[in-house]
Design an enzyme around this catalytic site. Structure first.
Site, PDB file in Angstrom:
ATOM      1  N   GLU A   1      -2.895  -6.211  15.869  1.00 53.50           N
ATOM      2  CA  GLU A   1      -2.473  -4.907  15.336  1.00 53.50           C
ATOM      3  C   GLU A   1      -3.632  -3.908  15.435  1.00 53.50           C
ATOM      4  O   GLU A   1      -3.416  -2.713  15.570  1.00 53.50           O
ATOM      5  CB  GLU A   1      -1.989  -5.038  13.881  1.00 53.50           C
ATOM      6  CG  GLU A   1      -1.127  -3.855  13.440  1.00 53.50           C
ATOM      7  CD  GLU A   1      -0.505  -4.028  12.053  1.00 53.50           C
ATOM      8  OE1 GLU A   1      -1.249  -4.022  11.062  1.00 53.50           O
ATOM      9  OE2 GLU A   1       0.736  -4.119  11.953  1.00 53.50           O
TER      10      GLU A   1
ATOM     11  N   LYS B   1      10.664   0.227  12.890  1.00 54.81           N
ATOM     12  CA  LYS B   1      11.136   0.383  11.507  1.00 54.81           C
ATOM     13  C   LYS B   1      12.208   1.466  11.437  1.00 54.81           C
ATOM     14  O   LYS B   1      13.237   1.298  10.775  1.00 54.81           O
ATOM     15  CB  LYS B   1       9.974   0.802  10.597  1.00 54.81           C
ATOM     16  CG  LYS B   1       8.914  -0.246  10.387  1.00 54.81           C
ATOM     17  CD  LYS B   1       7.893   0.283   9.387  1.00 54.81           C
ATOM     18  CE  LYS B   1       6.639  -0.556   9.367  1.00 54.81           C
ATOM     19  NZ  LYS B   1       5.578   0.013   8.545  1.00 54.81           N
TER      20      LYS B   1
ATOM     21  N   HIS C   1      -1.395 -33.011  20.536  1.00 53.09           N
ATOM     22  CA  HIS C   1      -0.189 -33.761  20.912  1.00 53.09           C
ATOM     23  C   HIS C   1       0.928 -32.808  21.305  1.00 53.09           C
ATOM     24  O   HIS C   1       2.102 -33.162  21.272  1.00 53.09           O
ATOM     25  CB  HIS C   1       0.236 -34.656  19.743  1.00 53.09           C
ATOM     26  CG  HIS C   1      -0.838 -35.644  19.404  1.00 53.09           C
ATOM     27  ND1 HIS C   1      -0.962 -36.847  20.051  1.00 53.09           N
ATOM     28  CD2 HIS C   1      -1.875 -35.564  18.539  1.00 53.09           C
ATOM     29  CE1 HIS C   1      -2.023 -37.498  19.577  1.00 53.09           C
ATOM     30  NE2 HIS C   1      -2.596 -36.729  18.663  1.00 53.09           N
TER      31      HIS C   1
ATOM     32  N   LYS D   1       0.839  -1.197   0.000  1.00 52.67           N
ATOM     33  CA  LYS D   1       0.000   0.000   0.000  1.00 52.67           C
ATOM     34  C   LYS D   1       0.881   1.256   0.000  1.00 52.67           C
ATOM     35  O   LYS D   1       0.678   2.163  -0.782  1.00 52.67           O
ATOM     36  CB  LYS D   1      -0.899  -0.044   1.247  1.00 52.67           C
ATOM     37  CG  LYS D   1      -1.852   1.109   1.378  1.00 52.67           C
ATOM     38  CD  LYS D   1      -2.719   0.922   2.613  1.00 52.67           C
ATOM     39  CE  LYS D   1      -3.451   2.205   2.946  1.00 52.67           C
ATOM     40  NZ  LYS D   1      -4.212   2.103   4.192  1.00 52.67           N
TER      41      LYS D   1
ATOM     42  N   GLU E   1      10.988  -4.707   3.610  1.00 54.97           N
ATOM     43  CA  GLU E   1      11.027  -6.126   3.234  1.00 54.97           C
ATOM     44  C   GLU E   1      10.556  -6.308   1.789  1.00 54.97           C
ATOM     45  O   GLU E   1      11.193  -6.995   0.985  1.00 54.97           O
ATOM     46  CB  GLU E   1      10.113  -6.958   4.153  1.00 54.97           C
ATOM     47  CG  GLU E   1      10.548  -7.031   5.601  1.00 54.97           C
ATOM     48  CD  GLU E   1       9.978  -5.914   6.452  1.00 54.97           C
ATOM     49  OE1 GLU E   1       9.655  -4.820   5.916  1.00 54.97           O
ATOM     50  OE2 GLU E   1       9.859  -6.120   7.667  1.00 54.97           O
TER      51      GLU E   1
ATOM     52  N   GLY F   1      -4.503  -1.845   5.736  1.00 50.99           N
ATOM     53  CA  GLY F   1      -3.721  -2.958   5.200  1.00 50.99           C
ATOM     54  C   GLY F   1      -4.276  -4.313   5.614  1.00 50.99           C
ATOM     55  O   GLY F   1      -4.450  -5.220   4.796  1.00 50.99           O
ATOM     56  N   ARG F   2      -4.573  -4.477   6.905  1.00 48.38           N
ATOM     57  CA  ARG F   2      -5.015  -5.801   7.383  1.00 48.38           C
ATOM     58  C   ARG F   2      -6.458  -6.111   7.012  1.00 48.38           C
ATOM     59  O   ARG F   2      -6.965  -7.189   7.333  1.00 48.38           O
ATOM     60  CB  ARG F   2      -4.772  -5.918   8.896  1.00 48.38           C
ATOM     61  CG  ARG F   2      -5.356  -4.794   9.728  1.00 48.38           C
ATOM     62  CD  ARG F   2      -4.781  -4.801  11.146  1.00 48.38           C
ATOM     63  NE  ARG F   2      -5.170  -3.624  11.911  1.00 48.38           N
ATOM     64  CZ  ARG F   2      -4.510  -2.477  11.922  1.00 48.38           C
ATOM     65  NH1 ARG F   2      -3.433  -2.328  11.165  1.00 48.38           N
ATOM     66  NH2 ARG F   2      -4.912  -1.459  12.660  1.00 48.38           N
TER      67      ARG F   2
END
Ligand code: F6P
Length: 547
Positions: free
Chosen positions: A350, A509, A381, A203, A209, A264-265
């Site tokens: 977030e 960041k 397990h 966005k 990254e 974004g999410r």
């Protein structure tokens, strides 16, 4: 928008605390024994999903109080505000209009822009699926690699995997998010540049990254792409900063828009969902949007006591604020939903991992809890021991499909049985007397049976929700995602926090960029704390000591 609701100061909050004290004196098993209609009264269905919330430490008074708290917070108006495009993201002064992206009424805000982008996605998907879109060496595309992180990665990856049964084999989709080069290289090692199409999904088009991965992907493509036009056959961008994408080298006609009115999410419904559409086709992508839309209508119009996102949100608040729980386990008994927890972690934590209220004051109550979990019987397990007998009290959401993806799946009844057994045992447990009696029947001497029974008793009384769908389809998945999106919003309204900003991730960041310079530049002046400095020195020593 100011919200006058201050949970801790409200009479209803005090009343809920008294309710908790009363309910601590009973148990889930007793509540079921007292009320044979409990399941009938405590489940609700919408958009192809059923929520069984009967195994919660609640009674009808609790529900009345919780929905009363929701009314006091102005929830109904706040839901309307979300859908209408009011600036619910107060700090960034903008709307959060993910619901507009799946609104089929023809009256949604930003309708023209949304229809245009959906048409652009359809055209791209058709060109790639038909083989009309060729790479620069004239070969059809076989593999799509999505380069993105956070909301530009988790939603598309989760939904693409969840709907793998709907992939018609036209293309394979891959997802790369991390800055660790192993993430990208492990994907690329199995692909050919000639037949690979990258989506740079960001966005902001500033995310380190994603940009670093895009740069490396461009270098990888350079073995065949010699001109800008060649490069254009292998790169698409989805961004709200087309200027930056053009500067990076993506051709303007290959850029799909994003907007600041979608978080974004919450963005998998936009062109950020392009990998989903590439994988399952645009018709199925629209079915996903329709499923979410059905949940949206339910959320908008249904009274709180039958409203799935409201109920789920209120039950979360009940445990976090009144039973002091610090985590929520989400246990998915559907293999293809194996990235659900990762997706929900960003969505929930977030959004609501905040401690300042909308009126700029600190909260004096807990907000989001830690969301975690895994898929299917693996957890049984591993960590279920702690769910059953540990000292922490952990509420659980179970997610179950009644029919498997493929017909005649003989494993599926085992899977369903395991899921139902876990929620049953969490609730009923096993008394010391039962454990001792079972041991004696199995041949143990009384004294030893009495000792072992201490270890084998299970407290039970641990609450859970069961979210059931008939089958994983684009519609039921869309409804499930929208259910959790709205649950998060409900909680943010009652906690009086802004679910749509994420200032907490920014400082890391900035410091990360400064430390990168310190690691790689000899004359970089910045200095950090002694521990960080020592670790920087270690790095520089191992990597050719330039300090
Ligand atoms: O991690 C912070 C964040 O801003 C998320 O909210 C967002 O989903 C992610 O980074 C990716 O951002 P972008 O799409 O701008 O690259």
């Amino acid at each position: 928008m100011s919200n006058p609701f201050k949970p801790n100061d409200s009479a209803i909050w005090q009343e809920l605390a008294r309710q908790r004290d009363l309910l601590q004196q009973t148990s889930l098993s007793e509540l079921f024994a007292q009320d044979t209609d409990r399941y009938a009264r405590m489940h609700a269905s919408a958009a192809g999903l059923t929520l069984d919330y009967s195994k919660n430490l609640i009674n009808s008074t609790t529900l009345d109080l919780l929905t009363g708290a929701a009314r006091s917070s102005g929830l109904q108006d706040k839901i309307a505000a979300l859908f209408s495009g009011a600036h619910v993201n107060t700090t960034e002064d903008r709307p959060a209009l993910h619901t507009a992206l799946r609104d089929f009424t023809g009256r949604s805000p930003h309708l023209a822009e949304i229809e245009a982008v959906m048409a652009q996605m359809k055209s791209l998907v058709e060109q790639v699926h038909s083989g009309e879109w060729k790479g620069c060496t004239g070969k059809a595309i076989t593999d799509i690699v999505n380069l993105g992180i956070g909301g530009s990665h988790l939603g598309p990856m989760f939904a693409t995997e969840a709907l793998a049964a709907f992939n018609d084999g036209s293309v394979n989709c891959h997802f790369v998010s991390n800055i660790d080069s192993e993430d990208l290289s492990s994907v690329l090692s199995a692909l050919l540049p000639d037949t690979t199409l990258f989506i740079i999904a960001s966005k902001s088009f500033t995310t380190q990254e994603t940009l670093q991965n895009a740069k490396t992907a461009r270098e990888w493509t350079a073995s065949i792409a010699k001109t800008e036009a060649d490069f254009g056959r292998h790169f698409i961008a989805v961004t709200s900063r087309p200027d930056k994408a053009v500067k990076f080298g993506v051709s303007r006609q290959n850029i799909l828009p994003m907007w600041d009115w979608v978080g974004g999410r919450y963005s998998l419904w936009s062109a950020i969902g392009l990998p989903i559409a590439f994988s399952i086709g645009m018709d199925n992508f629209n079915r996903l949007r329709r499923g979410a839309s059905r949940m949206d209508q339910h959320f908008l119009t249904t009274p709180f006591l039958q409203n799935l996102p409201v109920l789920l949100g209120l039950l979360g608040i009940w445990y976090i604020n009144f039973w002091d729980t610090r985590t929520l386990a989400v246990l998915t008994y559907i293999h293809h939903l194996r990235y659900l927890q990762e997706f929900l972690q960003q969505l929930d934590m977030e959004s609501n991992g905040k401690s300042i209220r909308i009126d700029n004051r600190p909260v004096d109550y807990q907000t989001a809890s830690v969301l975690w979990g895994t898929v299917e019987t693996n957890g049984q397990h591993s960590f279920h021991q702690m769910l059953h007998q540990g000292t922490q009290f952990i509420p659980t959401d179970f997610i179950l499909a009644l029919t498997p993806d493929s017909a005649n799946d003989s494993h599926h009844p085992y899977l369903v049985a395991n899921c139902l057994a876990q929620s049953n045992v969490l609730m009923t447990g096993k008394t010391r007397e039962q454990a001792q009696a079972d041991l004696i029947v199995a041949g143990q001497k009384l004294a030893r049976a009495a000792e072992l029974a201490e270890h084998m008793q299970m407290p039970g009384n641990r609450p859970s929700n069961m979210i059931v769908m008939e089958q994983v389809t684009p519609e039921s998945l869309g409804a499930l995602i929208a259910l959790y999106e709205h649950k998060v919003y409900v909680q943010s309204v009652i906690w009086n926090i802004n679910a749509f900003d994420q200032y907490g991730v920014e400082l890391g960041k900035v410091i990360g960029n400064r430390i990168y310079s310190r690691l790689t530049e000899d004359d970089y002046a910045d200095r950090f704390d002694a521990s960080t400095e020592a670790l920087i020195s270690l790095y520089r020593k191992v990597n050719g000591n330039r300090s």
